[in-house]
Design an enzyme around this catalytic site. Structure first.
Site, PDB file in Angstrom:
ATOM      1  N   GLY A  12       0.878  -1.406  -0.009  1.00 39.50           N
ATOM      2  CA  GLY A  12      -0.018   0.157  -0.098  1.00 39.50           C
ATOM      3  C   GLY A  12       0.946   1.119   0.113  1.00 39.50           C
ATOM      4  O   GLY A  12       0.479   2.246   0.418  1.00 39.50           O
ATOM      5  N   TYR A 160     -15.144  -4.561   8.276  1.00 40.96           N
ATOM      6  CA  TYR A 160     -13.881  -3.871   8.474  1.00 40.96           C
ATOM      7  C   TYR A 160     -13.435  -4.232   9.832  1.00 40.96           C
ATOM      8  O   TYR A 160     -12.164  -4.289  10.157  1.00 40.96           O
ATOM      9  CB  TYR A 160     -13.970  -2.474   8.122  1.00 40.96           C
ATOM     10  CG  TYR A 160     -12.751  -1.500   8.216  1.00 40.96           C
ATOM     11  CD1 TYR A 160     -11.676  -1.566   7.290  1.00 40.96           C
ATOM     12  CD2 TYR A 160     -12.453  -0.690   9.067  1.00 40.96           C
ATOM     13  CE1 TYR A 160     -10.392  -1.059   7.295  1.00 40.96           C
ATOM     14  CE2 TYR A 160     -11.344   0.351   9.128  1.00 40.96           C
ATOM     15  CZ  TYR A 160     -10.307  -0.252   8.131  1.00 40.96           C
ATOM     16  OH  TYR A 160      -9.211   0.794   8.206  1.00 40.96           O
ATOM     17  N   ALA A 163     -12.259  -7.748  10.595  1.00 34.59           N
ATOM     18  CA  ALA A 163     -11.020  -7.873   9.915  1.00 34.59           C
ATOM     19  C   ALA A 163      -9.879  -7.193  10.590  1.00 34.59           C
ATOM     20  O   ALA A 163      -8.820  -7.842  10.518  1.00 34.59           O
ATOM     21  CB  ALA A 163     -11.100  -7.576   8.478  1.00 34.59           C
ATOM     22  N   ILE A 193      -6.988   9.812  10.110  1.00 39.18           N
ATOM     23  CA  ILE A 193      -5.758  10.092   9.282  1.00 39.18           C
ATOM     24  C   ILE A 193      -6.263  11.031   8.172  1.00 39.18           C
ATOM     25  O   ILE A 193      -6.994  10.357   7.367  1.00 39.18           O
ATOM     26  CB  ILE A 193      -4.954   9.019   8.971  1.00 39.18           C
ATOM     27  CG1 ILE A 193      -4.597   8.206  10.421  1.00 39.18           C
ATOM     28  CG2 ILE A 193      -3.551   9.692   8.700  1.00 39.18           C
ATOM     29  CD1 ILE A 193      -3.916   8.757  11.489  1.00 39.18           C
TER      30      ILE A 193
HETATM   31  N1  LIG Z   1      -6.985   6.850   6.463  1.00 42.91           N
HETATM   32  C1  LIG Z   1      -7.078   6.633   7.563  1.00 42.91           C
HETATM   33  O1  LIG Z   1      -7.857   7.460   8.070  1.00 42.91           O
HETATM   34  C2  LIG Z   1      -7.086   5.403   8.416  1.00 42.91           C
HETATM   35  C3  LIG Z   1      -7.411   4.991   9.763  1.00 42.91           C
HETATM   36  C4  LIG Z   1      -7.175   3.750  10.224  1.00 42.91           C
HETATM   37  C5  LIG Z   1      -6.818   2.802   9.396  1.00 42.91           C
HETATM   38  N2  LIG Z   1      -6.151   3.118   8.077  1.00 42.91           N
HETATM   39  C6  LIG Z   1      -5.556   1.902   7.438  1.00 42.91           C
HETATM   40  O2  LIG Z   1      -4.350   2.356   6.844  1.00 42.91           O
HETATM   41  C7  LIG Z   1      -4.011   1.875   5.797  1.00 42.91           C
HETATM   42  C8  LIG Z   1      -3.383   2.684   4.727  1.00 42.91           C
HETATM   43  O3  LIG Z   1      -4.634   3.624   4.506  1.00 42.91           O
HETATM   44  P1  LIG Z   1      -4.692   4.608   3.753  1.00 42.91           P
HETATM   45  O4  LIG Z   1      -5.631   5.842   4.034  1.00 42.91           O
HETATM   46  O5  LIG Z   1      -3.187   5.382   3.221  1.00 42.91           O
HETATM   47  O6  LIG Z   1      -5.441   4.250   2.152  1.00 42.91           O
HETATM   48  P2  LIG Z   1      -5.108   4.587   0.736  1.00 42.91           P
HETATM   49  O7  LIG Z   1      -4.440   5.819   0.623  1.00 42.91           O
HETATM   50  O8  LIG Z   1      -6.414   4.182  -0.046  1.00 42.91           O
HETATM   51  O9  LIG Z   1      -3.993   3.354   0.230  1.00 42.91           O
HETATM   52  C9  LIG Z   1      -4.463   2.304   0.084  1.00 42.91           C
HETATM   53  C10 LIG Z   1      -3.159   1.389  -0.491  1.00 42.91           C
HETATM   54  O10 LIG Z   1      -3.565   0.054  -0.482  1.00 42.91           O
HETATM   55  C11 LIG Z   1      -3.212  -0.431  -1.759  1.00 42.91           C
HETATM   56  N3  LIG Z   1      -4.306  -1.287  -2.127  1.00 42.91           N
HETATM   57  C12 LIG Z   1      -5.663  -1.384  -2.221  1.00 42.91           C
HETATM   58  N4  LIG Z   1      -6.092  -2.490  -2.501  1.00 42.91           N
HETATM   59  C13 LIG Z   1      -4.896  -3.460  -2.612  1.00 42.91           C
HETATM   60  C14 LIG Z   1      -4.858  -4.650  -3.320  1.00 42.91           C
HETATM   61  N5  LIG Z   1      -6.150  -5.482  -3.542  1.00 42.91           N
HETATM   62  N6  LIG Z   1      -3.737  -5.292  -3.516  1.00 42.91           N
HETATM   63  C15 LIG Z   1      -2.722  -4.636  -3.254  1.00 42.91           C
HETATM   64  N7  LIG Z   1      -2.606  -3.319  -2.680  1.00 42.91           N
HETATM   65  C16 LIG Z   1      -3.969  -2.793  -2.390  1.00 42.91           C
HETATM   66  C17 LIG Z   1      -3.473   0.649  -2.738  1.00 42.91           C
HETATM   67  O11 LIG Z   1      -2.594   0.542  -4.022  1.00 42.91           O
HETATM   68  P3  LIG Z   1      -2.972   1.214  -5.263  1.00 42.91           P
HETATM   69  O12 LIG Z   1      -2.751   2.504  -5.160  1.00 42.91           O
HETATM   70  O13 LIG Z   1      -2.266   0.452  -6.489  1.00 42.91           O
HETATM   71  O14 LIG Z   1      -4.737   0.814  -5.447  1.00 42.91           O
HETATM   72  C18 LIG Z   1      -2.794   2.020  -1.864  1.00 42.91           C
HETATM   73  O15 LIG Z   1      -1.468   1.828  -2.156  1.00 42.91           O
HETATM   74  C19 LIG Z   1      -5.269   0.620   5.349  1.00 42.91           C
HETATM   75  O16 LIG Z   1      -4.885  -0.494   6.015  1.00 42.91           O
HETATM   76  C20 LIG Z   1      -6.086   1.607   6.130  1.00 42.91           C
HETATM   77  O17 LIG Z   1      -7.128   0.312   6.506  1.00 42.91           O
HETATM   78  C21 LIG Z   1      -6.272   4.081   7.638  1.00 42.91           C
END
Ligand SMILES: NC(=O)c1ccc[n+]([C@@H]2O[C@H](COP(=O)([O-])OP(=O)(O)OC[C@H]3O[C@@H](n4cnc5c(N)ncnc54)[C@H](OP(=O)(O)O)[C@@H]3O)[C@@H](O)[C@H]2O)c1
Length: 271
Positions: A12, A160, A163, A193
């Site tokens: 990611g 979610y 998981a 975030i």
């Molecule tokens: N943002 C928040 O407020 C928040 C809060 C709590 C937890 N989180 C957790 O933090 C982590 C990152 O979140 P984020 O906000 O940075 O999300 P994001 O900006 O949407 O980034 C998601 C990343 O995961 C990759 N990804 C998605 N589906 C995939 C798949 N099937 N196979 C391989 N890679 C995949 C995407 O790759 P592509 O770009 O190539 O699609 C992207 O690099 C996640 O686990 C999320 O649940 C986020």
């Protein structure tokens, strides 16, 4: 003798938090004076991944992009294999890729349940298995990005919460089973975030203010808040820490009891 080069595989990596993790790992390597290779993983190849790799290289480290859908078990194994080909034995595995989706459990389709678990939970198990031998050789670490939604039920978010809760327990069990091989396994739980994923929500000034008001530290989190926590857990400074969950949320997930109206010594609520 110079410290051996470290190799971090970050899933990611093209997302908001993933990029923050890469930047924090680079800053840490430069502070500590060790060389670093980053295998930046995304779901697919393309401009976004190429641009990230160029950005990381411009900061003075070596980096490669690796792409694959980690809901597919074969792709998890291939990503680890390819990363090894570019950067040698992995010393830091960061399982960050994940996604939440709206949905109520009453009518959540089984396909949605499976997708959420396969992406947020099963992929970490499969990546860890695939990287295990390398991590044994490097006495390395795994850090998975869970969520505060894995600590409390999050109604309306489909599978979610379940998981991410399972991901935390998976990592606690891995920590126990793999400690004898010198592999540490921890999780971080981000709160709210601000990333490209969540940005549309924060474009609304009223929603932003209402969300900020819920956070004891008074602001929405940034990708680098999570990045620095992950970098620290993967560092030698955390070499006696395993099986732990570090909550990076400005205090919000502990804040519920402070919101109960009618506390002793306070004036009654006016209607
Ligand atoms: N943002 C928040 O407020 C928040 C809060 C709590 C937890 N989180 C957790 O933090 C982590 C990152 O979140 P984020 O906000 O940075 O999300 P994001 O900006 O949407 O980034 C998601 C990343 O995961 C990759 N990804 C998605 N589906 C995939 C798949 N099937 N196979 C391989 N890679 C995949 C995407 O790759 P592509 O770009 O190539 O699609 C992207 O690099 C996640 O686990 C999320 O649940 C986020």
């Amino acid at each position: 003798m110079a410290a051996p080069r470290q190799h971090a595989l970050v899933t990611g990596a093209t997302g908001g938090i993933g990029r923050g993790i890469c930047l924090a790992l680079i800053a840490q390597a430069q502070r500590e004076g060790h060389a670093l290779h980053i295998s930046a993983a995304a779901s697919q190849p393309g401009e976004k991944l190429d641009a990230l790799v160029a950005e990381l290289r411009a900061l003075g480290i070596s980096a490669h992009g690796v792409a694959g859908d980690i809901t597919d078990p074969a792709q998890c194994a291939r990503l680890v294999f390819e990363a090894h080909g570019h950067g040698g034995d992995i010393s830091t595995l960061v399982c960050n890729a994940g996604k939440s989706g709206p949905g109520k459990l009453a009518d959540l389709p089984m396909a949605e349940w499976d997708l959420t678990f396969n992406l947020n939970t099963r992929s970490a198990f499969l990546l860890a298995q695939a990287a295990r031998e390398q991590l044994v050789r490097t006495r390395g670490s795994i850090t998975a990005v869970a969520s505060m939604s894995g600590l409390s039920p999050h109604p309306g978010y489909g599978a979610y919460s379940a998981a991410k809760a399972a991901l935390i327990m998976l990592c606690r069990q891995l920590a126990q089973e793999w400690a004898a091989d010198g592999i540490r396994v921890n999780t971080v739980c981000p709160g709210m975030i601000r990333t490209p994923l969540t940005e549309p929500v924060y474009q609304d000034a009223e929603t932003l203010a209402r969300r900020e008001a819920l956070v004891p530290l008074g602001r929405i989190g940034r990708a680098d808040d999570v990045g620095q926590a992950v970098a620290w857990l993967s560092s030698a400074a955390a070499s006696y820490i395993t099986g732990q969950n570090l909550v990076v949320d400005g205090g919000v997930s502990e804040h519920m009891l402070a919101m109960i109206p009618g506390r002793p010594g306070k004036p009654p609520v006016q209607h």
